[in-house]
Motif scaffolding. Structure first.
Motif, PDB file in Angstrom:
ATOM      1  N   ALA A 101       0.818  -1.213   0.000  1.00  9.91           N
ATOM      2  CA  ALA A 101       0.000   0.000   0.000  1.00  9.91           C
ATOM      3  C   ALA A 101       0.853   1.265   0.000  1.00  9.91           C
ATOM      4  CB  ALA A 101      -0.927   0.001   1.217  1.00  9.91           C
ATOM      5  N   ASN A 102       2.169   1.112   0.167  1.00  7.26           N
ATOM      6  CA  ASN A 102       3.081   2.254   0.234  1.00  7.26           C
ATOM      7  C   ASN A 102       3.863   2.323  -1.073  1.00  7.26           C
ATOM      8  OD1 ASN A 102       5.461   3.889   0.735  1.00  7.26           O
ATOM      9  ND2 ASN A 102       4.982   3.745   2.926  1.00  7.26           N
ATOM     10  N   GLU A 103       3.582   3.325  -1.905  1.00 10.33           N
ATOM     11  CA  GLU A 103       4.196   3.406  -3.227  1.00 10.33           C
ATOM     12  C   GLU A 103       5.710   3.562  -3.143  1.00 10.33           C
ATOM     13  OE1 GLU A 103       4.779   3.033  -7.036  1.00 10.33           O
ATOM     14  OE2 GLU A 103       2.841   2.733  -6.035  1.00 10.33           O
ATOM     15  N   ARG A 104       6.190   4.295  -2.152  1.00 13.17           N
ATOM     16  CA  ARG A 104       7.638   4.480  -2.021  1.00 13.17           C
ATOM     17  C   ARG A 104       8.321   3.153  -1.698  1.00 13.17           C
ATOM     18  NH1 ARG A 104      10.907   7.961   2.565  1.00 13.17           N
ATOM     19  NH2 ARG A 104      12.966   7.898   1.561  1.00 13.17           N
ATOM     20  N   LEU A 105       7.711   2.374  -0.798  1.00 17.14           N
ATOM     21  CA  LEU A 105       8.290   1.090  -0.423  1.00 17.14           C
ATOM     22  C   LEU A 105       8.207   0.091  -1.565  1.00 17.14           C
ATOM     23  CD1 LEU A 105       7.019   0.615   3.252  1.00 17.14           C
ATOM     24  CD2 LEU A 105       9.294   1.297   2.482  1.00 17.14           C
ATOM     25  N   ILE A 106       7.081   0.072  -2.259  1.00 18.06           N
ATOM     26  CA  ILE A 106       6.935  -0.900  -3.342  1.00 18.06           C
ATOM     27  C   ILE A 106       7.869  -0.552  -4.495  1.00 18.06           C
ATOM     28  CG2 ILE A 106       5.130   0.111  -4.797  1.00 18.06           C
ATOM     29  CD1 ILE A 106       5.326  -3.510  -3.471  1.00 18.06           C
ATOM     30  N   SER A 107       8.187   0.738  -4.650  1.00 17.96           N
ATOM     31  CA  SER A 107       9.177   1.134  -5.658  1.00 17.96           C
ATOM     32  C   SER A 107      10.548   0.587  -5.286  1.00 17.96           C
ATOM     33  CB  SER A 107       9.221   2.664  -5.772  1.00 17.96           C
ATOM     34  OG  SER A 107      10.221   3.061  -6.678  1.00 17.96           O
ATOM     35  N   THR A 108      10.878   0.642  -3.994  1.00 19.81           N
ATOM     36  CA  THR A 108      12.132   0.068  -3.520  1.00 19.81           C
ATOM     37  C   THR A 108      12.146  -1.439  -3.730  1.00 19.81           C
ATOM     38  OG1 THR A 108      12.336   1.805  -1.846  1.00 19.81           O
ATOM     39  CG2 THR A 108      13.653  -0.181  -1.522  1.00 19.81           C
ATOM     40  N   VAL A 109      11.013  -2.077  -3.482  1.00 19.99           N
ATOM     41  CA  VAL A 109      10.897  -3.526  -3.681  1.00 19.99           C
ATOM     42  C   VAL A 109      11.161  -3.889  -5.141  1.00 19.99           C
ATOM     43  CG1 VAL A 109       9.209  -5.407  -3.811  1.00 19.99           C
ATOM     44  CG2 VAL A 109       9.378  -4.011  -1.739  1.00 19.99           C
ATOM     45  N   ARG A 110      10.615  -3.116  -6.063  1.00 19.60           N
ATOM     46  CA  ARG A 110      10.815  -3.408  -7.485  1.00 19.60           C
ATOM     47  C   ARG A 110      12.296  -3.338  -7.851  1.00 19.60           C
ATOM     48  NH1 ARG A 110       6.416   0.404  -8.173  1.00 19.60           N
ATOM     49  NH2 ARG A 110       4.425  -0.704  -8.303  1.00 19.60           N
ATOM     50  N   SER A 111      12.983  -2.332  -7.297  1.00 19.20           N
ATOM     51  CA  SER A 111      14.400  -2.167  -7.606  1.00 19.20           C
ATOM     52  C   SER A 111      15.244  -3.278  -6.986  1.00 19.20           C
ATOM     53  CB  SER A 111      14.871  -0.794  -7.100  1.00 19.20           C
ATOM     54  OG  SER A 111      16.256  -0.633  -7.323  1.00 19.20           O
ATOM     55  N   MET A 112      15.067  -3.482  -5.677  1.00 18.68           N
ATOM     56  CA  MET A 112      15.831  -4.523  -4.989  1.00 18.68           C
ATOM     57  C   MET A 112      15.445  -5.909  -5.497  1.00 18.68           C
ATOM     58  SD  MET A 112      15.752  -3.183  -1.031  1.00 18.68           S
ATOM     59  CE  MET A 112      16.501  -4.716  -0.466  1.00 18.68           C
ATOM     60  N   GLY A 113      14.146  -6.124  -5.679  1.00 19.27           N
ATOM     61  CA  GLY A 113      13.672  -7.434  -6.102  1.00 19.27           C
ATOM     62  C   GLY A 113      14.162  -7.823  -7.482  1.00 19.27           C
ATOM     63  N   HIS A 114      14.204  -6.860  -8.386  1.00 19.49           N
ATOM     64  CA  HIS A 114      14.679  -7.143  -9.743  1.00 19.49           C
ATOM     65  C   HIS A 114      16.118  -7.644  -9.707  1.00 19.49           C
ATOM     66  CE1 HIS A 114      15.001  -6.796 -14.093  1.00 19.49           C
ATOM     67  NE2 HIS A 114      16.137  -6.131 -13.918  1.00 19.49           N
ATOM     68  N   GLN A 115      16.949  -7.020  -8.889  1.00 26.16           N
ATOM     69  CA  GLN A 115      18.347  -7.445  -8.788  1.00 26.16           C
ATOM     70  C   GLN A 115      18.446  -8.821  -8.126  1.00 26.16           C
ATOM     71  OE1 GLN A 115      21.000  -4.600  -6.995  1.00 26.16           O
ATOM     72  NE2 GLN A 115      22.658  -6.068  -6.798  1.00 26.16           N
ATOM     73  N   LEU A 116      17.697  -9.024  -7.037  1.00 27.26           N
ATOM     74  CA  LEU A 116      17.721 -10.321  -6.360  1.00 27.26           C
ATOM     75  C   LEU A 116      17.232 -11.433  -7.292  1.00 27.26           C
ATOM     76  CD1 LEU A 116      16.287  -9.288  -2.869  1.00 27.26           C
ATOM     77  CD2 LEU A 116      18.566 -10.227  -3.301  1.00 27.26           C
ATOM     78  N   PHE A 117      16.186 -11.149  -8.050  1.00 28.40           N
ATOM     79  CA  PHE A 117      15.644 -12.142  -8.970  1.00 28.40           C
ATOM     80  C   PHE A 117      16.673 -12.489 -10.045  1.00 28.40           C
ATOM     81  CE2 PHE A 117      13.184 -13.776 -12.494  1.00 28.40           C
ATOM     82  CZ  PHE A 117      12.231 -14.569 -11.877  1.00 28.40           C
ATOM     83  N   GLY A 118      17.310 -11.469 -10.590  1.00 27.93           N
ATOM     84  CA  GLY A 118      18.319 -11.707 -11.620  1.00 27.93           C
ATOM     85  C   GLY A 118      19.489 -12.524 -11.107  1.00 27.93           C
ATOM     86  N   ASP A 119      19.886 -12.296  -9.852  1.00 27.46           N
ATOM     87  CA  ASP A 119      21.032 -12.994  -9.275  1.00 27.46           C
ATOM     88  C   ASP A 119      20.708 -14.427  -8.868  1.00 27.46           C
ATOM     89  OD1 ASP A 119      22.533 -10.715  -9.585  1.00 27.46           O
ATOM     90  OD2 ASP A 119      22.349 -10.056  -7.502  1.00 27.46           O
ATOM     91  N   ASN A 120      19.465 -14.693  -8.496  1.00 30.15           N
ATOM     92  CA  ASN A 120      19.159 -15.979  -7.869  1.00 30.15           C
ATOM     93  C   ASN A 120      18.118 -16.836  -8.589  1.00 30.15           C
ATOM     94  OD1 ASN A 120      20.663 -15.649  -5.119  1.00 30.15           O
ATOM     95  ND2 ASN A 120      19.513 -13.748  -5.351  1.00 30.15           N
ATOM     96  N   CYS A 121      17.221 -16.217  -9.340  1.00 31.98           N
ATOM     97  CA  CYS A 121      16.074 -16.958  -9.897  1.00 31.98           C
ATOM     98  C   CYS A 121      16.069 -17.042 -11.415  1.00 31.98           C
ATOM     99  CB  CYS A 121      14.766 -16.312  -9.437  1.00 31.98           C
ATOM    100  SG  CYS A 121      14.694 -15.951  -7.662  1.00 31.98           S
ATOM    101  N   ALA A 122      16.721 -16.075 -12.064  1.00 29.37           N
ATOM    102  CA  ALA A 122      16.611 -15.965 -13.521  1.00 29.37           C
ATOM    103  C   ALA A 122      17.197 -17.165 -14.253  1.00 29.37           C
ATOM    104  CB  ALA A 122      17.288 -14.682 -14.001  1.00 29.37           C
ATOM    105  N   ALA A 123      18.155 -17.862 -13.642  1.00 24.38           N
ATOM    106  CA  ALA A 123      18.760 -19.013 -14.314  1.00 24.38           C
ATOM    107  C   ALA A 123      17.723 -20.065 -14.676  1.00 24.38           C
ATOM    108  CB  ALA A 123      19.838 -19.624 -13.419  1.00 24.38           C
ATOM    109  N   CYS A 124      16.703 -20.218 -13.849  1.00 23.15           N
ATOM    110  CA  CYS A 124      15.646 -21.199 -14.127  1.00 23.15           C
ATOM    111  C   CYS A 124      14.395 -20.545 -14.711  1.00 23.15           C
ATOM    112  CB  CYS A 124      15.266 -21.953 -12.848  1.00 23.15           C
ATOM    113  SG  CYS A 124      16.577 -23.032 -12.204  1.00 23.15           S
ATOM    114  N   HIS A 125      13.967 -19.448 -14.110  1.00 22.76           N
ATOM    115  CA  HIS A 125      12.691 -18.843 -14.490  1.00 22.76           C
ATOM    116  C   HIS A 125      12.830 -17.773 -15.571  1.00 22.76           C
ATOM    117  CE1 HIS A 125      10.440 -20.854 -11.316  1.00 22.76           C
ATOM    118  NE2 HIS A 125      11.433 -20.596 -10.505  1.00 22.76           N
TER     119      HIS A 125
END
Length: 293
Positions: A101-125
């Motif tokens: 519900a917090n746009e500032r926090l969810i924006s941070t999540v998108r940035s951090m999450g994209h990097q985490l996903f690329g480092d850990n999940c993208a190899a399979c997904h």
């Protein structure tokens, strides 16, 4: 040879040198070039005095301005860490719903999450989360174990079919290979399952086969997938009535699955990722899903 000889074309003196009938003019260096050289030398001298310059064994001249690039970088990192501290605290303490519900926090999540996903999940997904052969698409909002941030976080934490004591466990038996079903039953139930998403697969010519396949499904498959074939996220059984397939939805793919079984695997991340990183990654993966048409 006269040094003071004047060239009749340019009106300039010659140097007295001659090569193959060509005489060299005594042309002065252009003033612009001289001015540029003077300015650059003055600039270099000032730079040597103002900034760290000359090595002196284990140290160097510090310069009058006292500029230290390492110190500058460390200060910027400290400043960035301080600025993120408040956001990090909120991400750690607030609930999933409060963060979304917090746009500032969810924006941070998108940035951090994209990097985490690329480092850990993208190899399979895949980098875009759309999966590939034998790996689920995370963007279609079709979930084996539930697509809420809470469920995704739990899946990330314990994995699927891992050694973790709380691991999610799921396996599709090899009904044909282990002789629980004969060859005809495997084909019958595969055709029936295919008809759940492709009604055209059911024709007047195969009504009997469809009925036999449905009977096999109810006695063999419904315990996990449900009598309506819409799956069960409690046991990781997929919905067989939609258009989303992990191992392929062709008749041959389904026959292969029923015959040889399936057992997916997803590593456990609770020792590699911090609780905050798992939380952020769960929110990011949840955001990849789209509503079903």
């Amino acid at each position: 040879m006269e040094v003071d000889e004047i060239d009749p074309v340019s009106g300039r003196k010659t140097t007295g040198h001659e090569w193959n009938g060509i005489k060299e003019l005594d042309t002065p260096v252009p003033r612009g070039v001289l001015l540029f050289l003077i300015i650059t030398h003055i600039f270099a001298l000032l730079w040597w005095v103002l900034l760290p310059t000359w090595p002196l064994g284990s140290t160097y001249t510090k310069g009058l301005l006292g500029i230290d690039q390492r110190k500058t970088v460390e200060e910027k990192l400290a400043s960035a860490t301080s600025a993120r501290a408040a956001l990090t605290t909120q991400l750690e303490t607030l609930s999933f719903d409060e963060i979304r519900a917090n746009e500032r926090l969810i924006s941070t999540v998108r940035s951090m999450g994209h990097q985490l996903f690329g480092d850990n999940c993208a190899a399979c997904h895949g980098v875009d989360g759309r999966g590939r052969n034998n790996y689920p698409d995370l963007t279609d909002d079709d979930w084996l174990w539930g697509g809420s941030p809470e469920n995704i976080a739990q899946t990330l934490k314990v994995g699927i079919n891992t050694q973790h004591e709380e691991s999610r466990v799921a396996q599709m038996p090899a009904f044909g290979r282990d002789e629980m079903l004969d060859r005809n039953q495997v084909r019958d139930v595969a055709l029936y399952v295919r008809s759940l998403t492709i009604p055209a697969a059911s024709t007047a010519d195969n009504v009997g086969q469809m009925e036999r396949g449905r009977e096999v499904f109810l006695t063999t498959c419904a315990a996990c997938h449900g009598e309506d074939a819409q799956g069960n996220q409690e046991v990781g059984a997929p919905n067989l009535t939609d258009q989303y397939w992990v191992y392929g939805g062709s008749l041959q793919n389904i026959i292969d699955t029923v015959h040889g079984g399936r057992q997916g695997h997803m590593p456990t991340w609770d020792e590699r990722l911090t609780p905050l990183e798992i939380k952020v990654l769960a929110l990011y993966v949840n955001s990849l899903g789209v509503e079903k048409p």
